[in-house]
Design a protein around this motif. Sequence first.
Motif, PDB file in Angstrom:
ATOM      1  N   THR A 194       0.832  -1.204   0.000  1.00 60.24           N
ATOM      2  CA  THR A 194       0.000   0.000   0.000  1.00 60.24           C
ATOM      3  C   THR A 194       0.864   1.250   0.000  1.00 60.24           C
ATOM      4  OG1 THR A 194      -1.750  -1.164   1.215  1.00 60.24           O
ATOM      5  CG2 THR A 194      -1.827   1.242   1.227  1.00 60.24           C
ATOM      6  N   VAL A 195       1.885   1.260   0.846  1.00 60.72           N
ATOM      7  CA  VAL A 195       2.816   2.391   0.883  1.00 60.72           C
ATOM      8  C   VAL A 195       3.490   2.560  -0.468  1.00 60.72           C
ATOM      9  CG1 VAL A 195       4.935   3.293   1.926  1.00 60.72           C
ATOM     10  CG2 VAL A 195       3.200   2.216   3.375  1.00 60.72           C
ATOM     11  N   GLU A 196       3.910   1.452  -1.068  1.00 61.94           N
ATOM     12  CA  GLU A 196       4.573   1.503  -2.376  1.00 61.94           C
ATOM     13  C   GLU A 196       3.623   2.075  -3.427  1.00 61.94           C
ATOM     14  OE1 GLU A 196       7.790   1.135  -4.914  1.00 61.94           O
ATOM     15  OE2 GLU A 196       7.709   0.823  -2.730  1.00 61.94           O
ATOM     16  N   LEU A 197       2.374   1.645  -3.406  1.00 59.04           N
ATOM     17  CA  LEU A 197       1.381   2.139  -4.362  1.00 59.04           C
ATOM     18  C   LEU A 197       1.183   3.644  -4.212  1.00 59.04           C
ATOM     19  CD1 LEU A 197      -0.998   1.797  -6.399  1.00 59.04           C
ATOM     20  CD2 LEU A 197      -2.447   1.285  -4.412  1.00 59.04           C
ATOM     21  N   ILE A 198       0.957   4.096  -2.985  1.00 57.40           N
ATOM     22  CA  ILE A 198       0.688   5.523  -2.756  1.00 57.40           C
ATOM     23  C   ILE A 198       1.907   6.367  -3.115  1.00 57.40           C
ATOM     24  CG2 ILE A 198       0.059   7.248  -1.017  1.00 57.40           C
ATOM     25  CD1 ILE A 198      -2.202   5.348  -1.877  1.00 57.40           C
ATOM     26  N   SER A 199       3.100   5.831  -2.887  1.00 59.14           N
ATOM     27  CA  SER A 199       4.321   6.594  -3.182  1.00 59.14           C
ATOM     28  C   SER A 199       4.491   6.855  -4.675  1.00 59.14           C
ATOM     29  CB  SER A 199       5.548   5.858  -2.646  1.00 59.14           C
ATOM     30  OG  SER A 199       5.837   4.697  -3.421  1.00 59.14           O
ATOM     31  N   LYS A 200       3.855   6.040  -5.516  1.00 63.54           N
ATOM     32  CA  LYS A 200       4.006   6.186  -6.965  1.00 63.54           C
ATOM     33  C   LYS A 200       2.910   7.040  -7.595  1.00 63.54           C
ATOM     34  CE  LYS A 200       6.404   1.763  -7.542  1.00 63.54           C
ATOM     35  NZ  LYS A 200       6.316   0.390  -8.102  1.00 63.54           N
ATOM     36  N   LEU A 201       1.917   7.438  -6.806  1.00 62.51           N
ATOM     37  CA  LEU A 201       0.805   8.218  -7.349  1.00 62.51           C
ATOM     38  C   LEU A 201       1.119   9.710  -7.309  1.00 62.51           C
ATOM     39  CD1 LEU A 201      -2.154   6.298  -5.676  1.00 62.51           C
ATOM     40  CD2 LEU A 201      -1.327   6.081  -8.021  1.00 62.51           C
ATOM     41  N   GLU A 202       0.532  10.430  -8.231  1.00 63.34           N
ATOM     42  CA  GLU A 202       0.763  11.869  -8.322  1.00 63.34           C
ATOM     43  C   GLU A 202      -0.405  12.622  -7.692  1.00 63.34           C
ATOM     44  OE1 GLU A 202       1.597  15.368 -11.661  1.00 63.34           O
ATOM     45  OE2 GLU A 202       1.710  13.237 -12.215  1.00 63.34           O
ATOM     46  N   PHE A 203      -0.122  13.307  -6.586  1.00 63.41           N
ATOM     47  CA  PHE A 203      -1.135  14.114  -5.902  1.00 63.41           C
ATOM     48  C   PHE A 203      -1.091  15.545  -6.433  1.00 63.41           C
ATOM     49  CE2 PHE A 203      -0.489  10.608  -3.030  1.00 63.41           C
ATOM     50  CZ  PHE A 203      -1.728  10.376  -2.461  1.00 63.41           C
ATOM     51  N   PRO A 204      -2.218  16.238  -6.460  1.00 57.55           N
ATOM     52  CA  PRO A 204      -2.211  17.647  -6.876  1.00 57.55           C
ATOM     53  C   PRO A 204      -1.267  18.474  -6.013  1.00 57.55           C
ATOM     54  CG  PRO A 204      -4.454  16.818  -6.779  1.00 57.55           C
ATOM     55  CD  PRO A 204      -3.578  15.751  -6.186  1.00 57.55           C
ATOM     56  N   GLN A 205      -0.559  19.391  -6.636  1.00 55.26           N
ATOM     57  CA  GLN A 205       0.369  20.271  -5.932  1.00 55.26           C
ATOM     58  C   GLN A 205      -0.393  21.514  -5.463  1.00 55.26           C
ATOM     59  OE1 GLN A 205       3.694  19.406  -5.262  1.00 55.26           O
ATOM     60  NE2 GLN A 205       2.820  17.473  -6.000  1.00 55.26           N
ATOM     61  N   PHE A 206      -0.590  21.607  -4.182  1.00 53.33           N
ATOM     62  CA  PHE A 206      -1.350  22.718  -3.615  1.00 53.33           C
ATOM     63  C   PHE A 206      -0.925  22.895  -2.164  1.00 53.33           C
ATOM     64  CE2 PHE A 206      -5.211  23.933  -1.139  1.00 53.33           C
ATOM     65  CZ  PHE A 206      -5.326  25.241  -1.597  1.00 53.33           C
ATOM     66  N   GLN A 207      -0.653  24.110  -1.770  1.00 52.98           N
ATOM     67  CA  GLN A 207      -0.222  24.396  -0.403  1.00 52.98           C
ATOM     68  C   GLN A 207      -1.100  25.494   0.185  1.00 52.98           C
ATOM     69  OE1 GLN A 207       2.429  22.693   0.999  1.00 52.98           O
ATOM     70  NE2 GLN A 207       2.794  21.570  -0.913  1.00 52.98           N
ATOM     71  N   ARG A 208      -1.446  25.334   1.444  1.00 49.50           N
ATOM     72  CA  ARG A 208      -2.154  26.389   2.161  1.00 49.50           C
ATOM     73  C   ARG A 208      -1.772  26.299   3.633  1.00 49.50           C
ATOM     74  NH1 ARG A 208      -7.424  26.443   4.539  1.00 49.50           N
ATOM     75  NH2 ARG A 208      -8.040  28.561   5.091  1.00 49.50           N
ATOM     76  N   ASP A 209      -1.468  27.431   4.224  1.00 51.34           N
ATOM     77  CA  ASP A 209      -1.015  27.464   5.614  1.00 51.34           C
ATOM     78  C   ASP A 209      -2.206  27.348   6.553  1.00 51.34           C
ATOM     79  OD1 ASP A 209       0.551  27.684   7.862  1.00 51.34           O
ATOM     80  OD2 ASP A 209       0.644  29.874   7.789  1.00 51.34           O
TER      81      ASP A 209
END
Length: 440
Positions: A194-209
């Motif tokens: 599961t960790v390996e799978l999630i590490s290979k996925l591309e999440f949207p790049q967005f930051q908010r404080d």
Amino acid sequence: MGENIKINIQHLTRVEGHGNIVVDLKDGAIIKCNLEIVEAPRFFEGMLRGRSIFEAQHLTSRICGICACGHTLASIQAAEDALGITPSDQTIKLRKLLLHIELLDSHILHIYLLALPDLLGVRSFMPLIATHNDVVRRALRLKKACNDVCNILVGRHVHPIRATIGGFTKLPTENDLDVMLTQLSYLHEDLDETVELISKLEFPQFQRDSQYVALVSDDGEYPLLHGDIGSTRGVRINKSEYKQITNEYMVPHSSAKFANLNGEPYAVGALARLNLNCRKLHSKAVEAAKKLNLSNGGNNPFLNTAAQTVECVHCLNDAIGILEALKTSGIDYKEEILLGANETSAIAVKAGRGVGAVEVPRGVLFHAYDIDETGRILNADIIVPTSQNIANIEGDMRALIPGIKHKSEEEITLALEMLVRAYDPCISCSAHFLDVRFVD
């Protein structure tokens, strides 16, 4: 799309319950940006008035079929606080074990069935049966193991029956400990994958404080069952003062209350817990956090799913540690709670007020009860994680929109849906189809 955009998403899919997203931009300015909660009020607090404090955990576990054990534990904690009962070390261990398994179970549900379709570019979990059959089977194995362990520990996962004020009405046998330990030990490989799978996925790049809130403690334990309330802005208060954190208020477009801390929205959940307690994770979870670039937490709300993955590793390994410790020490069966018809045998009842604060899958959950001298509930207050998150979700949407308003209708819709789903909101226990309308 230009500077004038109107989006009406009714209803959001792959969340529990009814929720709409309504966005209106005029000349590039945000006129409306709402997460509408349109579920009918459920009045659980009103149902509890006049009922025995010994009934509270059975009633409140019905609030949610996913977090039933979490509501049970928060309810029991509040009741014990009101009655002046201190649970034994054995009871605390077993409650922590139960909470670990529920977090693991719920996180797996969100990671695989609710969030993964977005990250793999499909509309639902169903197409993955053909394209990612091994992933589907892994999710089902993990879910089944969690359900089996909960069944052994508290009779059933949905609306547990053995956890009660003072302890448990039935304690696990030596064979039960062995079976649970074997079941969980089999999950190491599945969680590594599961960790390996999630590490290979591309999440949207967005930051908010954002401001994050979770339980905190001075010991070395990752606090889930007990602790003070802390925030990334430096707030720390006793759980009895929870109303200083939540500051609930109503808005016209939601049947759920909103919350703010010092005038600001805040977020609870897995990412919040990592931001406040990442250094207390199990060593295996620390490795997972490093692999997922979450060693110090983060402020990208889309990564809440990755944070849940880290917590899965923590909960599994800590649960196994608890079971191994219980096997070494043995179970003291003299601690079984023998209840009479009114569930009050051997428990002194008095008037009082109690507060429970427990980290459930979607964040910190509060239960508070005032009881009279007969043990009847005078007032009840229950604040669930999703209501604490809604204002922060809307803040995230407002910050996200300027960067995506140039995209197509489909891309904007998906980005907003993914953002809300990343929080794993628990609006109710229903599932709905999605109807998206773009209004000219």
